[in-house]
Design a protein around this motif. Structure first.
Motif, short mmCIF file in Angstrom:
data_model
loop_
_atom_site.label_atom_id
_atom_site.label_comp_id
_atom_site.label_asym_id
_atom_site.label_seq_id
_atom_site.Cartn_x
_atom_site.Cartn_y
_atom_site.Cartn_z
N GLU A 233 -4.19 -3.74 5.57
CA GLU A 233 -4.79 -3.53 4.25
C GLU A 233 -4.37 -2.20 3.63
OE1 GLU A 233 -6.33 -3.75 7.10
OE2 GLU A 233 -7.91 -2.26 7.32
N LYS A 234 -3.79 -1.30 4.45
CA LYS A 234 -3.34 -0.02 3.90
C LYS A 234 -1.88 -0.04 3.47
CE LYS A 234 -5.65 3.95 5.71
NZ LYS A 234 -5.58 5.00 6.75
N CYS A 235 -1.13 -1.04 3.92
CA CYS A 235 0.32 -1.07 3.65
C CYS A 235 0.59 -1.40 2.19
CB CYS A 235 1.00 -2.10 4.54
SG CYS A 235 2.77 -2.26 4.19
N MET A 236 1.48 -0.61 1.55
CA MET A 236 1.84 -0.91 0.15
C MET A 236 3.29 -1.36 0.05
SD MET A 236 2.11 2.86 -1.47
CE MET A 236 3.33 4.00 -0.83
N TYR A 237 3.88 -1.77 1.18
CA TYR A 237 5.18 -2.45 1.22
C TYR A 237 6.34 -1.59 0.72
CZ TYR A 237 1.24 -5.56 0.26
OH TYR A 237 -0.02 -6.12 0.18
#
Lengths: 357, 393
Positions: A233-237
């Motif tokens: 849920e923290k990953c912004m790719y």
């Protein structure tokens, strides 16, 4: 293999003076004014009265030696063996004798070169390597450029816009090139987190630098596998972890796509330099001609052309009418993704009750 | 030599008005196996919507830590021609000027050892020779360097500096961008060829505020020419422009500071209120010219969005004379690199470091005096620091 010549180190590039046309060398720093004669040529006049004509042609930037030899043949014939490239990767033929200008332009046309790129139109698109040569590309760059410039060729060769429209393409968010301050820029983006290959990661990657590469602290050590884990849920790719650790591939053919950002500029003319801002968060990758992307860029250009004042850049026009109006006029859907929730978010919220319906 | 693979998707990109990169690869494929297999690999990427390049390995030439970018395909058995496809960055001459003899020389070397494909030029400015194998690198370097060419930068090093064409053909150039760029490049050969910095460091030199090299957006140090003193006005040329241009609407009304008037056919400028944006000069180049005292503004910090957002360079030196031997300039660069070296983390750009440590801390560290030109506005919070000497004990 034949014996190699003696290598030298740290000599730096050849001195530019060796490559300057004589009229440029003579009038260096003594230019008085220039006149744009067409989208494809212009003339500079020096205080001495000397003139130099510049004929500009398009280039895909990715050039074969064959084409470069042909450019050299042309420059030998009309330009005393002198040519240059521009910061946007166009090619310029430099002519010091006026009677060579028309024959040069005719010859270039006959050979299939596209003359243009000068003045208030669309100059060459600055772009990155894409699938031609890059490991982190979320899309191709050369193909997007080709698809767009075929559509907008008239703005390169003959049709004017209110001001220059600088377009750029970056095949991932690393953005090699000044993509983030362009009138219109396309950026290859991911929508899904990287996949961890724990087996290869422990040998291939340095775990501390992999963890510290993450801007949102989504990556932490996974002692069980001697690898890392990702708080999804923290990953912004952003793919920065993949840059430092090949065992975390992020490319996803189904979900990778193109974002369009608009309204940036680098010049200080009239208004300050500006960052480009998000117009469309995601359009599917649709090679070889990306019709949805080309259509969206065409909408931006058409709307800008219809609404901007003379000399107004895309960003200046949008700021005058307001972003709410930009979305209304283009018909682009405004989504949650348009609202900033990263580093500079608080500066982008509207702290006034004045806005347009 | 014919085509090795059917490329129906790429063939679509040979159509249309704009020059085609696919046609260029095909031209090279007449000569090299690299380009023939590149067509196959690229067609597969177009089909699968996926890149087929792996991370760069460490390759290079003896004695250098950069200048070559290792590149390997992830399908070496299927496309052996591009199993290795390394990039050689050749440092371009300032202003991207060439003689045909010089270009033919480099292309001749490239045809002998490489793919026959180039980028003219890469984003940073280098002439990019695209695609060769590890075994050829020393030979390419010997052939290039023996003829007066050298490699550019890569990795955590000074990257190849680049510039607009400046005084060579532009009447607006306030500094000699090509001379300065050449000087920076020659001065820091070691810093460019042997990476020893926390991360990359880019210089871009623009002759005026139009910034054709995009220095403010993509150089750790952006050098932008400007002036002090009054804009030169030729009233007779203003009168000529009035025949083809609505001077009130296009010039006076668009001046961002409102420092110009046009009455009774006479153009006047309140130079003390001009912010030197260049709009009027760019539109009336025969009539107006930059003021007499020429120099540059130095800005620091720009970079692309990775990792915590894109930065544009901001002013650290409002005005500096930039004339040979550029002593004051090189001294400043030395102090900045020393401060970065001391405080910067691995892969931290100078702009990010200043954000982390604070702009005032940076100014103190490199001995620059705070100036209102450095900010858009003063701070609005009450949380500021004092030095020991500011406190009464």
């Amino acid at each position: 293999m034949a014996e190699l010549p003696q290598r030298q180190t740290d000599i730096g590039p050849p001195h530019y003076e060796k490559f300057l046309p004589p009229v440029i060398k003579k009038n260096y720093g003594q230019w008085s004014y220039h006149e744009v004669l067409s989208h494809g040529h212009m003339v500079h006049t020096a205080k001495s009265g000397d003139k130099i004509w510049t004929v500009r042609v398009a280039s895909p930037r990715l050039l074969s030696t064959t084409t470069i030899y042909e450019m050299c043949d042309v420059a030998d014939k009309y330009c005393g063996g002198h040519l240059r490239f521009t910061t946007r990767n166009n090619v310029e033929f430099l002519v010091s004798d006026e009677k060579n200008v028309t024959p040069l332009m005719e010859d270039l046309k006959k050979r299939g070169f596209l003359l243009g790129g000068i003045g208030d139109g669309i100059s060459n698109i600055v772009h990155t390597q894409g699938w031609v040569h890059c490991h982190s590309a979320a899309t191709d760059a050369s193909g997007l450029v080709k698809a767009m410039m075929d559509e907008f060729a008239d703005y390169f060769t003959k049709t004017s816009l209110p001001a220059r429209v600088r377009i750029a393409v970056a095949c991932c968010v690393n953005m090699c090139g000044a993509v983030h301050c362009s009138d219109i820029a396309l950026v290859g983006v991911h929508k899904t987190p990287p996949r961890i290959n724990a087996e290869t990661l422990k040998n291939q990657c340095e775990i501390p630098s992999t963890i510290s590469s993450c801007p949102t602290t989504a990556i932490s050590p996974d002692p069980k596998t001697k690898s890392v884990k990702i708080k999804l849920e923290k990953c912004m790719y952003c793919g920065n972890c993949y840059s430092v650790c090949p065992s975390m591939p992020i490319a996803d053919p189904v979900n990778d796509g193109i974002a369009i950002v608009v309204g940036g500029k680098v010049s200080n003319l009239r208004s300050n330099p500006k960052f480009s801002k998000l117009a469309i968060p995601w359009i599917p990758n649709n090679p070889p001609r990306w019709p949805e992307v080309v259509a969206a860029v065409k909408t931006i250009i058409d709307t800008y052309k219809a609404g901007a004042k003379k000399h107004e850049r895309v960003g200046e026009w949008v700021e005058r009418i307001g972003w709410e109006k930009f979305f209304a006029l283009t018909g682009f859907e405004f989504k949650a993704q348009h609202i900033d929730n990263f580093t500079f978010a608080r500066e982008t919220f509207r702290t006034t009750s004045s806005f347009k319906w | 030599m014919g085509k090795k693979y059917a490329t129906p998707l790429l063939d679509e990109l040979k159509k249309g008005a704009f020059p085609s990169f696919v046609t260029e690869i095909e031209k090279a494929a007449e000569k090299t196996e690299y380009a023939r297999d590149l067509l196959g690999l690229l067609e597969q990427s177009y089909r699968e919507k996926l890149t087929h390049w792996k991370h760069g390995g460490i390759v290079g030439v003896r004695g250098y830590g950069g200048g070559v970018i290792g590149r390997y395909s992830d399908l070496p058995d299927k496309y052996p021609g591009v199993a290795h496809f390394h990039t050689v960055r050749v440092n371009q001459p300032s202003g991207f000027y060439y003689t045909t003899a010089a270009l033919r020389e480099v292309m001749g070397i490239w045809d002998k050892y490489g793919s026959g494909l180039t980028n003219m030029h890469g984003s940073t400015g280098d002439m990019v020779l695209l695609g060769t194998n590890t075994e050829s690198l020393e030979a390419i370097f010997a052939e290039l360097s023996s003829r007066g060419w050298d490699l550019g930068g890569s990795g955590s090093a000074m990257r190849t500096p680049s510039c607009c064409l400046g005084k060579s053909r532009c009447e607006w150039a306030c500094i000699d961008t090509m001379a300065l760029t050449n000087e920076i490049t020659q001065h820091f050969q070691d810093e460019m060829h042997r990476p020893a910095f926390p991360y990359k460091f880019k210089f871009k030199v623009a002759g005026c505020a139009v910034d054709c090299i995009a220095s403010i957006a993509r150089a750790d140090m952006s050098i932008i020419g400007t002036w002090k003193g009054d804009i030169g006005i030729k009233q007779d040329e203003v009168a000529n422009y009035s025949k083809t241009m609505d001077i009130q609407k296009e010039i006076i009304d668009m001046c961002p500071t409102g420092c110009m008037t046009y009455t009774g056919g006479k153009l006047s400028i309140d130079n003390s209120n001009c912010n030197r944006c260049m709009h009027c000069i760019a539109q009336m180049t025969k009539a107006l010219s930059p003021g007499p005292e020429r120099g540059a503004t130095i800005l620091l910090g720009s970079k692309a969005p990775i990792v915590t957002g894109a930065l544009m360079s901001w002013v650290i030196v409002p005005f500096i004379k930039l004339e040979p031997p550029y002593e004051e300039f090189f001294e400043l660069v030395g102090k900045i690199w020393e401060w970065w070296d001391e405080h910067g983390k691995n892969r931290e750009r100078i702009g990010e470091l200043i954000e982390r440590m604070g702009f005032p801390t940076f100014l103190k560290g490199v001995e620059l005096t705070p100036h209102p030109a450095m900010i858009k506005s003063p701070r609005r919070d009450p949380f500021f620091f004092w030095d020991e000497e500011d406190i009464q004990r």
